[in-house]
Design a protein around this motif. Structure first.
Motif, mmCIF file in Angstrom:
data_model
loop_
_atom_site.group_PDB
_atom_site.id
_atom_site.type_symbol
_atom_site.label_atom_id
_atom_site.label_comp_id
_atom_site.label_asym_id
_atom_site.label_seq_id
_atom_site.Cartn_x
_atom_site.Cartn_y
_atom_site.Cartn_z
ATOM 1 N N ARG A 2 -4.780 81.773 -54.887
ATOM 2 C CA ARG A 2 -3.534 82.372 -54.890
ATOM 3 C C ARG A 2 -2.469 82.805 -55.925
ATOM 4 O O ARG A 2 -2.108 84.494 -56.406
ATOM 5 C CB ARG A 2 -2.457 82.397 -53.545
ATOM 6 N N SER A 3 -2.161 82.176 -56.363
ATOM 7 C CA SER A 3 -1.194 81.601 -57.304
ATOM 8 C C SER A 3 -1.922 82.870 -59.065
ATOM 9 O O SER A 3 -1.302 83.400 -59.825
ATOM 10 C CB SER A 3 -0.477 80.660 -58.154
ATOM 11 N N ARG A 53 -1.865 86.144 -57.652
ATOM 12 C CA ARG A 53 -0.814 86.694 -57.856
ATOM 13 C C ARG A 53 -0.436 87.305 -59.759
ATOM 14 O O ARG A 53 0.190 88.679 -59.911
ATOM 15 C CB ARG A 53 0.293 85.836 -57.821
ATOM 16 N N THR A 54 -0.417 86.394 -60.722
ATOM 17 C CA THR A 54 -0.583 86.586 -62.071
ATOM 18 C C THR A 54 -1.462 87.927 -62.160
ATOM 19 O O THR A 54 -0.529 89.114 -62.877
ATOM 20 C CB THR A 54 -1.133 85.089 -62.637
#
Length: 540
Positions: free
Chosen positions: A92-93, A96-97
Motif C-alpha cells: 500500500r505505501s 501510494r508513493t
C-alpha cells in the motif's frame, strides 16, 4: 504427500499439467476442477461509468504498480476515467508513493478492503488484472458475473483459461505497462464492443456455476470409488443386475397388527403475540440520488411496520411507512426521496418499528448498492443535498447525509512544482467579480490567507496558490478552505460530497507541496479531506 492420495485437484488445467510434469511417476490421478462462482444478487453494470476496478491483496505478485503506470497513459488520453483498487497489504505505501509521483491523486484511488465486492463490480465498466501469476482468478469471474469485461495479463494459470480474448475480455502479455494501457484504451474507446464483451462475460461466468462444478466433483468421486472397488465385487453387481433382486424372505408373512395409537392430551400452546423482530434488508440508489429500501419478510412478524431514520448525534427522527408485500415472501419496501425527506447533515441509523407493540430494531444490511450515485448529480437549484447509504462496520444500514445552502465541489486538485491548483463547481450561489478562495486558520495567532478565484465557465472556478503563511513556529497549522462568491456574501465550504465515497479522508490523498512563504523561505503544504469531507490544508 500427493503420492498417497487417490486424486489431487487443482483449479486450473495448466496447474494440473505442471504437477503431472513434475510428478511423472505418480500414480495419483491429477486433474483440474475450477472454483465455483455463485450468481450475485446485485444489479449488473450498465457500462456507462468511466471507471476501472481492480481488487485483491496488495502484494508484489499482483503488480498494481504496473496497473498504475499503465493508467497514467490512459489518463493522458482519457482524463475523465478513474481507477479504484480495492484491498489491503504490504504494497500500500509503495503504491501510494507511486500515485503521488505520477500526480494521479485525482484519478487513482486506494479504496482499502471492502466487505463484499459484489456491490463494487457493477460500478465498473472495465475490470483490470495485472498479476504475474494467478492460481485461478476469482475476481475475474466476479467481474464477469456483473457484466464487466476484464483486461488481464495472460499469466499462469487462470486468466487464459477463463477469458476468451476479444470475446469477453482482453489478454495482454505480462509485465508490459504499455501493452496494458493500449488494451485499456481499446476497451474504453469501443463503447459498443465493451458492452458486447460485458454481455458475453456474463454468459462465460455461467460455466462456473456451483451446480456444474459440483457435478464435476461428483463424477470424479464416482470414478475414484469405482477404481477402488475389487473386480469380484463389480462382477457380482453385474450378475445381480442381470438376475434381478432376490425374493423377499418375509413376502409370505402376514402383516403385523398395528398397535392402537396412544392417546395423548397435548397441552394447548398459548399465543404469545408476534415474534421478536430481526430485520435485515438491502438498499439501492438510483441516478436521481434517491434510495430504495427492501426489508426481508423472513425477519418480520406483524401487520404494519415503519422505517425509522434516527440521527446518530441528536434526537431527530424521520418516519417512512414500509409497504406491505404482494406475497408472503416478498420484501417490505420504502422509497427515500430527497424531495420528500428533510434530513439534516450527519449520519442516520435505520430501524424497523412494529405498529402493534412499538418494538424497534436496527436494520441489518445485506446488499448496499450505490452504483446510481456515480451517475447522479448534485442539485443545480435550491439547497445542496446528498445521501450516501452504507454498511457500518458492525453490519447495519446507515445513511450519510449532506445538506447545505451552498457548496463548492472540488473536481480537481493538482500539486506541482511550487503551486497548488484547485478546480471546482459552485452550487447554490453565483460567482462575482470579487470571488476568492479563503483559508481560515484553526489556531489563534496564525494568519488566514486569501487567493484570487477565476471563473472558467458556468459555475466552474479555479484558484492557483503559489504562497502560503508559515506555521508561525508551531509544529503544524491547519486551515479550512472556503469560497467567497462575492465580497458581500457569506463564505461557502469547499469539499467533495458527490458520488458514493462515505469518508474521503480514507481514499482521497495528496502529497506535500512546497510553496513560498510571504516572509521568505518556504512552507510544506499537504491538502487533505476532513471527517466531514471538506477540504483543509496542513502546514508542517
Amino acid at each position: 504427500m500427493i503420492g498417497r492420495l487417490d486424486a489431487f485437484v487443482t483449479v486450473s488445467a495448466q496447474d494440473a499439467a505442471d504437477h503431472r510434469a513434475h510428478l511423472p511417476r505418480s500414480k495419483t490421478h491429477i486433474t483440474d476442477i475450477a472454483n465455483a462462482a455463485p450468481r450475485p444478487k446485485s444489479q449488473a453494470s450498465d457500462g456507462h461509468i468511466p471507471l476501472v476496478v481492480a481488487a485483491g491483496r496488495l502484494m508484489p505478485v499482483k503488480r498494481y504498480d504496473l496497473l498504475i503506470e499503465a493508467f497514467a497513459q490512459v489518463v493522458a488520453v482519457r482524463p475523465e476515467w478513474r481507477l479504484r483498487i480495492y484491498g489491503q497489504g504490504p504494497e500500500r505505501s509503495r503504491l501510494r508513493t507511486l500515485i503521488d509521483t505520477l500526480s494521479l491523486n485525482d484519478h487513482v484511488f486506494l479504496m482499502g478492503p471492502h466487505s463484499t465486492m459484489e456491490t463494487e463490480w457493477p460500478k465498473a465498466s472495465i475490470a483490470a488484472v495485472t498479476s504475474d501469476w494467478e492460481s485461478f482468478g476469482m475476481t475475474i469471474l466476479e467481474a464477469m458475473h456483473a457484466g464487466v469485461p476484464v483486461v488481464a495479463t495472460d499469466c499462469p494459470h487462470g486468466p487464459g483459461e477463463i477469458i476468451t480474448d476479444g470475446t469477453d475480455g482482453l489478454l495482454v502479455p505480462p509485465r508490459d505497462p504499455h501493452a496494458f494501457a493500449a488494451a485499456l484504451l481499446k476497451t474504453i474507446d469501443d463503447e459498443d464492443g465493451r458492452r458486447r464483451m460485458g454481455t458475453s462475460a456474463r454468459a462465460t461466468a455461467q460455466r462456473f456455476a456451483p451446480r456444474r462444478i459440483a457435478e464435476e466433483y461428483e463424477r470424479l468421486i464416482a470414478e475414484l470409488r469405482d477404481a477402488r472397488t475389487p473386480a469380484t465385487v463389480k462382477i457380482g453387481r453385474r450378475l445381480r443386475r442381470l438376475v434381478g433382486p432376490p425374493a423377499a424372505k418375509d413376502a409370505q408373512r402376514p402383516p403385523r397388527a398395528t398397535p392402537p395409537a396412544a392417546v395423548v392430551n397435548a397441552p394447548s400452546i398459548a399465543h404469545e403475540g408476534p415474534r421478536a423482530l430481526r430485520p435485515k434488508g438491502s438498499c439501492r440508489t438510483d441516478s436521481e440520488g434517491d434510495a430504495s429500501i427492501a426489508v426481508s419478510a423472513s425477519g418480520l412478524s406483524g401487520q404494519r411496520f415503519t422505517l425509522v431514520l434516527r440521527q446518530r448525534q441528536g434526537d431527530s427522527e424521520q418516519r417512512v411507512p414500509l409497504h406491505r408485500p404482494d406475497t408472503a415472501k416478498a420484501p417490505w419496501t420504502a422509497d427515500l426521496r430527497r424531495d420528500d425527506l428533510s434530513l439534516s447533515e450527519g449520519r442516520w441509523d435505520l430501524y424497523v418499528e412494529r405498529a402493534e407493540d412499538g418494538e424497534r430494531r436496527r436494520l441489518r444490511a445485506t446488499l448496499v448498492e450505490q452504483r446510481g450515485l456515480l451517475s447522479a448529480a448534485l442539485p443545480s437549484a435550491g439547497s445542496v443535498t446528498w445521501w450516501i447509504p452504507y454498511r457500518t462496520k458492525d453490519g447495519f444500514l446507515a445513511l450519510r447525509t449532506f445538506r447545505r445552502l451552498s457548496h463548492a465541489e472540488v473536481t480537481a486538485l493538482r500539486a506541482g512544482d511550487g503551486f497548488l491548483r484547485l478546480e471546482g463547481l459552485l452550487y447554490g450561489a453565483a460567482l462575482g467579480e470579487d470571488a476568492a478562495l479563503l483559508g481560515i486558520s484553526r489556531t489563534a495567532g496564525v494568519s488566514d490567507f486569501e487567493a484570487a478565484l477565476t471563473a472558467t465557465a458556468d459555475r466552474h472556478f479555479q484558484a492557483v496558490l503559489t504562497s502560503m503563511p508559515g506555521p508561525a513556529g508551531m509544529e503544524e497549522t491547519l486551515w479550512d478552505l472556503f469560497l467567497r462568491p462575492d465580497r458581500n456574501m457569506e463564505p461557502v465550504r469547499v469539499g467533495r460530497l458527490a458520488d458514493d465515497i462515505v469518508d474521503r479522508k480514507q481514499t482521497d490523498k495528496y502529497p506535500q507541496t512546497e510553496l513560498a512563504a510571504p516572509a521568505g523561505g518556504s512552507v510544506q503544504i499537504r491538502p487533505f479531506f476532513t471527517v466531514t469531507n471538506d477540504l483543509a490544508f496542513k502546514a508542517d
